[in-house]
Design an enzyme around this catalytic site. Structure first.
Site, PDB file in Angstrom:
ATOM      1  N   GLU A   1       0.840  -1.207   0.000  1.00 44.60           N
ATOM      2  CA  GLU A   1       0.000   0.000   0.000  1.00 44.60           C
ATOM      3  C   GLU A   1       0.871   1.251   0.000  1.00 44.60           C
ATOM      4  O   GLU A   1       2.013   1.219   0.453  1.00 44.60           O
ATOM      5  CB  GLU A   1      -0.886   0.014   1.257  1.00 44.60           C
ATOM      6  CG  GLU A   1      -2.347  -0.290   1.000  1.00 44.60           C
ATOM      7  CD  GLU A   1      -3.085   0.781   0.186  1.00 44.60           C
ATOM      8  OE1 GLU A   1      -2.451   1.571  -0.534  1.00 44.60           O
ATOM      9  OE2 GLU A   1      -4.315   0.816   0.276  1.00 44.60           O
TER      10      GLU A   1
ATOM     11  N   ILE B   1      -0.326   4.286   1.430  1.00 39.94           N
ATOM     12  CA  ILE B   1      -0.549   5.016   2.680  1.00 39.94           C
ATOM     13  C   ILE B   1      -1.731   4.426   3.429  1.00 39.94           C
ATOM     14  O   ILE B   1      -2.723   4.013   2.819  1.00 39.94           O
ATOM     15  CB  ILE B   1      -0.758   6.534   2.388  1.00 39.94           C
ATOM     16  CG1 ILE B   1      -0.845   7.354   3.664  1.00 39.94           C
ATOM     17  CG2 ILE B   1      -1.962   6.784   1.493  1.00 39.94           C
ATOM     18  CD1 ILE B   1      -0.675   8.859   3.429  1.00 39.94           C
TER      19      ILE B   1
ATOM     20  N   ASP C   1      -4.396   5.615   6.112  1.00 32.90           N
ATOM     21  CA  ASP C   1      -4.916   6.862   6.656  1.00 32.90           C
ATOM     22  C   ASP C   1      -5.948   6.506   7.739  1.00 32.90           C
ATOM     23  O   ASP C   1      -5.588   6.294   8.890  1.00 32.90           O
ATOM     24  CB  ASP C   1      -5.506   7.653   5.481  1.00 32.90           C
ATOM     25  CG  ASP C   1      -5.979   9.052   5.839  1.00 32.90           C
ATOM     26  OD1 ASP C   1      -5.734   9.489   6.963  1.00 32.90           O
ATOM     27  OD2 ASP C   1      -6.599   9.707   4.992  1.00 32.90           O
TER      28      ASP C   1
ATOM     29  N   GLY D   1      -7.577   3.728   7.791  1.00 33.87           N
ATOM     30  CA  GLY D   1      -7.453   2.292   8.017  1.00 33.87           C
ATOM     31  C   GLY D   1      -8.575   1.478   7.398  1.00 33.87           C
ATOM     32  O   GLY D   1      -8.509   0.251   7.357  1.00 33.87           O
TER      33      GLY D   1
ATOM     34  N   ASP E   1      -1.402  10.849  -5.229  1.00 30.23           N
ATOM     35  CA  ASP E   1      -1.946  11.915  -6.072  1.00 30.23           C
ATOM     36  C   ASP E   1      -2.802  12.912  -5.312  1.00 30.23           C
ATOM     37  O   ASP E   1      -3.333  12.638  -4.241  1.00 30.23           O
ATOM     38  CB  ASP E   1      -2.804  11.307  -7.180  1.00 30.23           C
ATOM     39  CG  ASP E   1      -4.138  10.791  -6.638  1.00 30.23           C
ATOM     40  OD1 ASP E   1      -4.110   9.936  -5.731  1.00 30.23           O
ATOM     41  OD2 ASP E   1      -5.194  11.261  -7.088  1.00 30.23           O
TER      42      ASP E   1
HETATM   43  P1  IMP Z   1      -7.877   4.970   4.273  1.00 27.74           P
HETATM   44  O1  IMP Z   1      -8.994   4.032   3.973  1.00 27.74           O
HETATM   45  O2  IMP Z   1      -8.359   6.266   4.870  1.00 27.74           O
HETATM   46  O3  IMP Z   1      -6.765   4.363   5.095  1.00 27.74           O
HETATM   47  O4  IMP Z   1      -7.378   5.420   2.868  1.00 27.74           O
HETATM   48  C1  IMP Z   1      -6.187   5.135   2.307  1.00 27.74           C
HETATM   49  C2  IMP Z   1      -6.217   5.670   0.885  1.00 27.74           C
HETATM   50  O5  IMP Z   1      -6.565   7.063   0.862  1.00 27.74           O
HETATM   51  C3  IMP Z   1      -4.847   5.588   0.290  1.00 27.74           C
HETATM   52  O6  IMP Z   1      -4.658   4.377  -0.394  1.00 27.74           O
HETATM   53  C4  IMP Z   1      -4.809   6.792  -0.616  1.00 27.74           C
HETATM   54  O7  IMP Z   1      -5.311   6.455  -1.885  1.00 27.74           O
HETATM   55  C5  IMP Z   1      -5.728   7.796   0.005  1.00 27.74           C
HETATM   56  N1  IMP Z   1      -4.995   8.808   0.800  1.00 27.74           N
HETATM   57  C6  IMP Z   1      -5.007   8.959   2.140  1.00 27.74           C
HETATM   58  N2  IMP Z   1      -4.239   9.973   2.543  1.00 27.74           N
HETATM   59  C7  IMP Z   1      -3.704  10.502   1.411  1.00 27.74           C
HETATM   60  C8  IMP Z   1      -2.792  11.600   1.169  1.00 27.74           C
HETATM   61  O8  IMP Z   1      -2.314  12.308   2.076  1.00 27.74           O
HETATM   62  N3  IMP Z   1      -2.484  11.825  -0.139  1.00 27.74           N
HETATM   63  C9  IMP Z   1      -2.973  11.090  -1.149  1.00 27.74           C
HETATM   64  N4  IMP Z   1      -3.809  10.047  -0.969  1.00 27.74           N
HETATM   65  C10 IMP Z   1      -4.183   9.760   0.303  1.00 27.74           C
HETATM   66 MG    MG Z   2      -4.061   3.769  -2.351  1.00 28.18          MG
END
Ligand code: IMP
Ligand code: MG
Length: 177
Positions: free
Chosen positions: A101, A103, A105, A107, A161
């Protein structure tokens, strides 16, 4: 030096050298942990493509790679967004899967991804994420290999992005408020 992506300004946050060091460190850990195995790297598109490419070059074990794409669509349930994984198949069965992965964020994405992959009965599942926004985490997430734990700032570059742009940047940049 600051740069502009679309309508926003970003500053360098993690440079190319630091990225390469983190990728090499994770590669070394994987080489040791999977010394007698042939893991399957499962790359979550689009964001993780650059990390996965550099990481795979540091691996000296025999390993394979496949790519998954998450499609978000409005669900019929009250929970709202449902994510579906495109590209998943039985090739994952009995494999030692390492999810790659960009990132983590909130989760939610990684939790959905792991759940979907488990349906195909892999031998094991581990997670490698280049970045981890620890303070943004809303659901406990499995993360076995992490490049950098970062503050809750929006970042672009090295595959990540802003509105589809900025993925080509060779370093990670963060939004200036
Ligand atoms: P989660 O479900 O919130 O953990 O989302 C993770 C996904 O959100 C990642 O795979 C990214 O595609 C996107 N994302 C989260 N934070 C960022 C950021 O700071 N910049 C760009 N994409 C992000
Ligand atoms: Mg992603």
């Amino acid at each position: 030096m600051s740069i502009t992506v679309k309508d926003k300004t970003f500053d360098v946050f993690i440079n190319q050298k630091e990225l390469a060091e983190a990728v090499n460190r994770i590669g070394k850990e994987i080489n040791e942990d999977y010394a007698k195995k042939n893991p399957l790297l499962v790359v979550i598109l689009n964001g993780a493509f650059m990390f996965a490419s550099d990481l795979m070059k540091t691996l000296t074990i025999n390993c394979a790679i496949t790519f998954l794409k998450l499609s978000s669509y409005a669900g019929t349930q009250s929970t709202g967004k449902i994510r579906k994984l495109i590209g998943l198949n039985e090739n994952i069965q009995d494999k030692d899967v390492i999810i790659i992965e960009d990132i983590i964020d909130t989760g939610f994405t990684i939790n959905d991804t792991i759940e979907s992959i488990q349906q195909y009965k892999p031998s094991s599942v581990r997670v490698a994420s280049l970045l981890f926004k620890k303070e943004a985490l809303q659901k406990p997430a499995q993360i076995d290999y992490v490049g950098f734990t970062i503050p809750n700032d929006f970042v672009v570059g090295y595959g990540l992005d802003y509105d589809g742009l900025g993925r080509n940047l060779p370093a990670i940049y963060k939004l200036i408020n």
